[in-house]
Design a protein around this motif. Sequence first.
Motif, PDB file in Angstrom:
ATOM      1  N   ASP A  40       0.502  -1.403  -0.073  1.00 51.96           N
ATOM      2  CA  ASP A  40       0.020   0.001   0.602  1.00 51.96           C
ATOM      3  C   ASP A  40       0.979   0.913  -0.132  1.00 51.96           C
ATOM      4  O   ASP A  40       0.567   2.085  -0.665  1.00 51.96           O
ATOM      5  N   ASN A  50       2.131   2.224  -3.603  1.00 55.37           N
ATOM      6  CA  ASN A  50       1.128   2.035  -4.475  1.00 55.37           C
ATOM      7  C   ASN A  50       0.481   3.755  -4.162  1.00 55.37           C
ATOM      8  O   ASN A  50       1.062   4.941  -5.409  1.00 55.37           O
ATOM      9  N   VAL A  92     -11.840  -6.086  -7.347  1.00 60.35           N
ATOM     10  CA  VAL A  92     -11.284  -4.615  -7.510  1.00 60.35           C
ATOM     11  C   VAL A  92     -11.668  -4.336  -6.058  1.00 60.35           C
ATOM     12  O   VAL A  92     -12.909  -4.062  -5.739  1.00 60.35           O
ATOM     13  N   LEU A  93     -11.246  -3.009  -5.672  1.00 63.24           N
ATOM     14  CA  LEU A  93     -11.569  -1.789  -4.954  1.00 63.24           C
ATOM     15  C   LEU A  93     -12.332  -1.109  -5.696  1.00 63.24           C
ATOM     16  O   LEU A  93     -13.194  -1.329  -6.999  1.00 63.24           O
ATOM     17  N   LEU A 123     -11.443   3.584  -6.929  1.00 63.69           N
ATOM     18  CA  LEU A 123     -10.313   3.516  -7.075  1.00 63.69           C
ATOM     19  C   LEU A 123     -10.066   5.307  -7.800  1.00 63.69           C
ATOM     20  O   LEU A 123     -10.939   5.096  -9.183  1.00 63.69           O
ATOM     21  N   ILE A 140      -1.008   0.009 -14.008  1.00 64.14           N
ATOM     22  CA  ILE A 140      -2.016  -0.750 -13.340  1.00 64.14           C
ATOM     23  C   ILE A 140      -1.679  -1.961 -13.649  1.00 64.14           C
ATOM     24  O   ILE A 140      -1.283  -2.501 -14.903  1.00 64.14           O
ATOM     25  N   THR A 191      -6.336  -7.585 -13.535  1.00 60.06           N
ATOM     26  CA  THR A 191      -7.229  -8.361 -12.274  1.00 60.06           C
ATOM     27  C   THR A 191      -8.103  -9.324 -13.347  1.00 60.06           C
ATOM     28  O   THR A 191      -8.799 -10.271 -12.544  1.00 60.06           O
ATOM     29  N   GLN A 244     -17.057  -2.835 -12.412  1.00 56.88           N
ATOM     30  CA  GLN A 244     -15.893  -1.847 -12.377  1.00 56.88           C
ATOM     31  C   GLN A 244     -15.049  -1.902 -13.093  1.00 56.88           C
ATOM     32  O   GLN A 244     -15.126  -3.190 -13.971  1.00 56.88           O
ATOM     33  N   LYS A 268      -6.067  -2.409 -11.349  1.00 53.85           N
ATOM     34  CA  LYS A 268      -5.790  -2.374  -9.762  1.00 53.85           C
ATOM     35  C   LYS A 268      -4.115  -1.625 -10.074  1.00 53.85           C
ATOM     36  O   LYS A 268      -3.508  -1.527 -10.996  1.00 53.85           O
ATOM     37  N   LYS A 328      -2.044 -11.923  -2.475  1.00 54.37           N
ATOM     38  CA  LYS A 328      -2.769 -11.751  -3.688  1.00 54.37           C
ATOM     39  C   LYS A 328      -1.649 -11.385  -5.195  1.00 54.37           C
ATOM     40  O   LYS A 328      -2.556 -11.804  -5.932  1.00 54.37           O
TER      41      LYS A 328
END
Length: 760
Positions: free
Chosen positions: A261, A264, A293-294, A297, A305, A308, A375, A379, A388
């Motif tokens: 995190d 990023n 995913v979030l 975002l 990016i 996913t 979405q 990510k 992950k």
Amino acid sequence: MASPNEHMETEMLTSAIQFVNSTGAHIFLTGKAGTGKTTFLKSLAKRTHKTFVIVAPTGIAALNAGGVTIHSQFLFPMGMFVPDRQAIVPESGNVYTSNTLARKHPLNSSRKQILRTIDLLVIDEVSMLRADLLDAIDYRLKAAKGNFRQPFGGVQLLLIGDLFQLPPVVKQAEMDTLKKYYPSAWFFESKALKGGRFVYIELEKIFRQKDDRFIQLLNNLRSNNATQADIELLNQHYRSPDEIGRISEIITITTHNYIADEINLKALHALNKPSYLLEATIEGEFPESMYPVLSRLEIKEGAQIMFTKNDNEGKAYFNGKLATIAAVSDDGIEVSMAESQQTYVLKKETWENKKYILNSRTQELDDEVIGTFEQYPIKLAWAITVHKSQGLTFDKAIIDVGQAFADGQVYVALSRLKSLDGLVLRTRIDPNVISTDKHVAVFSNDHHKPNELPAKMKAMQHEFIQDLIDKTFEFESITKDIAYITREYVNASEANSDQPLLTKVSNMLAAEGLNTSKFRRQLTDLLNNRQFDLLLERLSKGRDYYITRLREVTKLLLEEIEKMRFQKRVKSYAADLADADQLLAKKLEQVDKAVNVTEAILQNRDQFDFSNSDMDREKHRYMMLDEIRTKVKVEASDAQKYHRARKAKRQNKDEPSTFEVTLTLLEEGLTIPEIAAKRGLAAGTIEGHLGRAVAEKRISIFKFIEEETVNEITAVLKEMPQPFVSKDLFDRLGGKYGYGLLRAVMIHAGIQSTPKKEDR
């Protein structure tokens, strides 16, 4: 010409599907990263005749596998299962046993019906599954199937995963309890699994890597046999911070969420560009734990990016493909693909959360979408955790595993790469952080015996045919289940019947007991004497005979089910009938498939296609239902005319209706709560009666609602946008007043709700 390795791999895949289709053995399908386990799972529905569901330990794993979570399917509470029914556990806490499951967390009818239907339970990402949870599954299946003689109630398990990746998560406090029952938390320590037939099938051919030296190195890491030369080779790829800073289009694989995190966010904030927020559209049931995913975002032009999801249509990207945000405008989001620099306009993807259901019309297992998540499938990807990254493939990556804390982390991180050419080390590899759990090593060595698989299969196939004969051509278990259902609920509508319907059904099946017992002995003798042609001939005749008998019984049951649709206060009885219908449908399927399954096994076929017989059963059931429903509707119509006549006759005798009784009690000075209590009705029902009285101008609304309340609701009513429904008004007032009272005020004010299009 296929190489020996490719031939061996084909053999392993064929063995896997043959063990699924022609034995009852529990199967552990494993293999190194990139050997095709996921591909096998995706193709399973087309390759097996067995009814199955797919479950996984986590929401994301279930979503990727196309299944559901273990906890949602089996209705498990969060916590730890103790495999001792006599164990004393606190009433409140995170420890439960089979006793507490049965008492405090029973399966509902729909979940039970699903579990009764399945022949095969597929558990993906099984490395994350704990032994205690697998034993809890064992109890649930035994209880649902009513079969406590066999592990998992006779259901076959297909366990898919790689034990040399990440281990199951166990808190220290939980391990202190679990170690009293299990040597370790790994699924293979399960007591139920040790009591059943088990095969270990390992896929060897690696499709992700082509570099032989890298493959050998990964094998050594995986088996805890890394040499000094391996470590030296890896550490040749160490790069200083300055060197790493000059590398573009590369992702960092690290050990902890906070590190990923931090990398990023730091990289995103360093971009001197405006931010854009990408909001997901979520409908229905889609818990946050399953978000792929979030949901919100933040991106900028220049942000790195990662996709996913695979682009199954255009093949423009794959899960793990890197790209850079090139432009954001009203026309969309344009990205530049890593390596090729080709541009691509992003499209939103939809993920579906589903649950398994039993189609009441066909009694076949189906799935129903209960929620969606829409979405962009991306990510931020300057960094990702080892956990992950499982299942992803990268051309190049910065590996940062200096703080590796779990067995297998170094192996998982490195095995994401296609070759050593794409490896960049942020920290040098310390041999001390490379480890494989000793329990895994022992389990693998004890069970990975590919040379023994052919002989095992032959023996298990014979056992499977015998088991098929014993289970298919017996009705004792189904008559016991129906007898249990009959005891559970006494249907008042059958009080005047000489023989209740379920009893009649049970007796018809029990009458076949002598025939089936004799028939089973004949089939067993033919099997043991290897008189296979005669065995198939007798099976074919048996199928025709018993299908006729089962359809006769099913027709009686379906007629009763249809009649109950026109009855009131029979919800429990209707549910019991549905359970009995499902049991009969499963038995009909078993009988119908028995000869074809046996023939396919004897001919050593690895794939079975029963789509035609499935369609024939479905077609016959549809025709039967249509005939029954036409007949029952006519009878129901006659019955309704009779009841309407009786109602009119009662009213002609001046018998007070329930509506009139409410008005009388109001005139006597009772309040709405007092009337509801006296009559044993809901307050909303009483409000409905009084609203009708207002509409008929029998009473004033102020007889039962304060003027201040009427004025408050009326004022809000006048501001309601059109169209609206009662729920909109209810929500606008914060749930302060009940629906019956709101409708009464609407009648008084002369304002009606207008149904929205979707409500019509």
